[in-house]
Design an enzyme around this catalytic site. Structure first.
Site, PDB file in Angstrom:
ATOM      1  NE  ARG A   1      -2.943   0.489   3.303  1.00  0.00           N
ATOM      2  CZ  ARG A   1      -2.228   0.694   4.426  1.00  0.00           C
ATOM      3  NH1 ARG A   1      -1.485   1.763   4.539  1.00  0.00           N
ATOM      4  NH2 ARG A   1      -2.266  -0.181   5.399  1.00  0.00           N
TER       5      ARG A   1
ATOM      6  CE1 TYR B   1     -16.561   9.927 -16.264  1.00  0.00           C
ATOM      7  CE2 TYR B   1     -16.136  10.115 -13.922  1.00  0.00           C
ATOM      8  CZ  TYR B   1     -16.449   9.345 -15.023  1.00  0.00           C
ATOM      9  OH  TYR B   1     -16.653   8.003 -14.871  1.00  0.00           O
TER      10      TYR B   1
ATOM     11  CG  ASP C   1      -9.874  15.142 -15.116  1.00  0.00           C
ATOM     12  OD1 ASP C   1      -9.160  14.583 -15.972  1.00  0.00           O
ATOM     13  OD2 ASP C   1     -10.887  14.619 -14.618  1.00  0.00           O
TER      14      ASP C   1
ATOM     15  CE  LYS D   1     -12.459   6.888 -18.395  1.00  0.00           C
ATOM     16  NZ  LYS D   1     -12.783   8.117 -17.695  1.00  0.00           N
TER      17      LYS D   1
HETATM   18  C1  LIG Z   1     -13.330   8.583 -16.499  1.00  0.00           C
HETATM   19  C2  LIG Z   1     -12.988   9.927 -16.029  1.00  0.00           C
HETATM   20  C3  LIG Z   1     -12.769  10.181 -14.673  1.00  0.00           C
HETATM   21  C4  LIG Z   1     -12.911   9.105 -13.621  1.00  0.00           C
HETATM   22  O1  LIG Z   1     -11.953   8.113 -13.764  1.00  0.00           O
HETATM   23  P1  LIG Z   1     -12.180   6.584 -13.306  1.00  0.00           P
HETATM   24  O2  LIG Z   1     -10.905   5.947 -13.691  1.00  0.00           O
HETATM   25  O3  LIG Z   1     -13.376   6.077 -14.035  1.00  0.00           O
HETATM   26  O4  LIG Z   1     -12.417   6.629 -11.826  1.00  0.00           O
HETATM   27  C5  LIG Z   1     -12.418  11.459 -14.301  1.00  0.00           C
HETATM   28  N1  LIG Z   1     -12.314  12.459 -15.201  1.00  0.00           N
HETATM   29  C6  LIG Z   1     -12.544  12.251 -16.510  1.00  0.00           C
HETATM   30  C7  LIG Z   1     -12.407  13.393 -17.456  1.00  0.00           C
HETATM   31  C8  LIG Z   1     -12.886  10.986 -16.973  1.00  0.00           C
HETATM   32  O5  LIG Z   1     -13.128  10.806 -18.272  1.00  0.00           O
END
Ligand SMILES: *Cc1c(COP(=O)(O)O)cnc(C)c1O
Length: 391
Positions: A46, A98, A170, A195
Site C-alpha cells: 500500500r 465528468y 483533470d 482512458k
Molecule cells: C473517467 C474519467 C474520470 C474518472 O476516472 P475513473 O478511472 O473512471 O475513476 C475522471 N475524469 C474524466 C475526465 C474521466 O473521463
C-alpha cells in the site's frame, strides 16, 4: 529525451535484481526485511510497490512533473487530492465536468463541509469573481466532457497564483501528449489512466502529478493513509499501455479530424463539438494551449432523444459503451449514460441535451469508421432496420 522516448524508457531501466528488460509485476503485499527496519525502500505494497514506482516515475516525466502518484481509479486520485482540504474550505470549479466528479463533489465531499461553486469555465474572470477568503482550490477539466469546451489554463492559473489558491487540472481528455497543464501553471494534474494513458480498455486507474515537493509529500501521505492504490498487475498494464501513448494519440487525432469534418457536413447533424474544427468557439485557444485536439467528439442530431437513441443503437463498429480513450471506437448517449448522475437543471444549463451523442474515436481505419457512422445516420428515420442488421 523527447516524449515518446521517455514513455518507453523513463523509470523503466532493466530490473536491478534480474536484468529483466521489461518491468516485472511485483505481485507481493509485503517485503522481507534484512533486519529490524532494514529494507530496500519497500515494506508494504500500500505504501509502495516497485511496479507502481516505475509507473509513477514514467507518468511524472510525461507531464513534465517531478513527482507522480498512482491510484486505483481516476476518482480515487481526485478523492485523495481533495483530502488536502478541510471542512469550511471552498472549491471553485468549471461547471462542465465528468459526471462522476460532480457526484463525488456534491454527494461525498459536500458532506464533509467543503463547498463547491460551479462557474462557466470558458471565461477566466468567472473564477476570479467566485474566489473568497475560504477558497483553497480551483478545479479544472479541459477539454470538458461531453461538450469539449476549453478553459484557459494559463490565464486561470495566474488568477489562482495571485489569490494564493491551488489549481488542479483533470487532463484525462487531452492526455499529456497533447496538453501539459503543469507547464501552463497548474499545481496538480489528475488523470483517469483508465482512458488514453492505458488506452486498451482493460484497466481502471488514476494518477496525480505535481512539481511541488510539499504537495507531493502531502498527497503521498494521503495515498497511503486512504489506501486507494492500484495493484501491481494493473500498474504493469498501464505501463505497457503508456509506451504507445504518442503513436496512439496521433492516430486518434488524425481519425477524429476526418470524422468531425464528415459529421459537420452531414444533413442529419445540427452541431459538432470538436476543438480541431474552425467552427469551435475556442479553436484558437485549443491551438495555443494544446499541441493536438484529441480523439473525442460530440454532436447533436436533428430531432430528440429517440433519434439519438436510434443512432447509438445502429452502429456496428462503434460499440455502445461508457468510457473512452481505448484503441476501439465507442459511441454513447451522455444524458442516459456518463451524465445520468448530473442534476437535470445542471444539464439544461450547460446544453447537455437529449439529442447529444458522444464519440470516442479509436485507431481503426478511418474509412471503416465513417462508413459505420454513415449507415447509422442514414437509416435514422427508418426505425428498426438497423437494429435488425446488428445481428
Ligand atoms: C473517467 C474519467 C474520470 C474518472 O476516472 P475513473 O478511472 O473512471 O475513476 C475522471 N475524469 C474524466 C475526465 C474521466 O473521463
Amino acid at each position: 529525451m523527447e516524449f515518446e522516448t521517455r514513455a518507453i524508457h523513463m523509470g523503466q531501466e532493466a530490473d536491478p535484481t534480474t536484468g529483466a528488460t521489461i518491468t516485472p509485476i511485483y505481485q507481493t503485499s509485503t517485503f522481507t526485511q534484512e533486519g529490524l527496519g532494514k529494507h530496500k525502500g519497500y515494506d508494504y505494497s500500500r505504501s509502495g510497490n516497485p511496479t507502481r514506482t516505475v509507473l509513477e516515475t514514467a507518468l511524472a516525466s510525461l507531464e513534465n512533473g517531478k513527482h507522480g502518484l498512482c491510484f486505483a481509479s481516476g476518482l480515487a486520485a481526485t478523492s485523495t487530492v481533495l483530502c488536502l482540504l478541510k471542512s469550511g474550505d471552498e472549491v471553485v470549479t468549471g461547471n462542465d465536468l465528468y459526471g462522476g466528479t460532480v457526484r463525488l463533489f456534491n454527494k461525498v465531499f459536500s458532506n464533509f463541509g467543503i463547498k463547491f461553486t460551479y462557474v462557466d469555465g470558458t471565461d477566466p474572470k468567472n473564477f476570479e469573481k467566485e474566489i473568497t477568503g475560504k477558497t483553497k482550490l480551483i478545479w479544472l477539466e479541459t477539454p470538458t466532457n461531453p461538450l469539449l469546451r476549453l478553459s484557459d489554463i494559463k490565464a486561470i492559473s495566474q488568477i489562482a497564483k495571485s489569490k494564493n489558491v491551488m489549481m488542479a487540472v483533470d487532463n484525462t481528455f487531452a492526455s499529456p501528449y497533447f496538453q501539459k497543464p503543469l507547464d501552463l501553471g497548474a499545481d496538480i494534474v489528475v488523470h483517469s489512466t483508465t482512458k488514453y494513458i492505458n488506452g486498451h480498455s482493460d484497466v481502471i486507474g488514476g494518477a496525480a502529478i505535481t512539481n511541488s515537493e510539499e504537495l507531493y509529500k502531502q498527497i503521498k501521505f494521503y495515498q497511503n493513509a486512504v489506501g486507494a492504490v492500484p495493484g501491481a498487475f494493473d500498474s504493469w498494464l498501464v505501463l505497457r499501455g503508456v509506451k504507445t501513448l504518442g503513436i496512439r494519440m496521433r492516430k486518434h487525432e488524425e481519425n477524429a479530424l476526418k470524422i468531425a469534418a464528415f459529421l459537420e457536413g452531414h444533413k442529419k447533424i445540427k452541431r459538432v463539438n470538436y476543438p480541431g474544427l474552425k467552427s469551435h468557439p475556442q479553436h484558437e485557444l485549443a491551438k495555443k494551449q494544446m499541441s493536438g485536439f484529441g480523439g473525442m467528439i460530440s454532436f447533436e442530431v436533428h430531432g430528440g432523444k429517440e433519434d439519438a437513441k436510434h443512432i447509438v443503437e445502429s452502429t456496428k463498429l462503434f460499440a455502445l459503451a461508457e468510457s473512452l480513450g481505448g484503441v476501439e471506437s465507442l459511441i454513447g448517449h451522455p444524458v442516459t449514460m456518463t451524465h445520468a448522475e448530473v442534476p437535470q437543471e445542471h444539464k439544461d444549463k450547460l446544453g447537455i441535451s437529449d439529442n447529444l451523442i458522444r464519440l470516442s474515436i479509436g485507431i481503426e481505419d478511418v474509412n471503416d469508421l465513417i462508413k459505420d457512422l454513415d449507415q447509422a445516420l442514414g437509416v435514422s428515420n427508418v426505425r428498426g432496420k438497423a437494429l435488425e442488421a446488428r445481428c
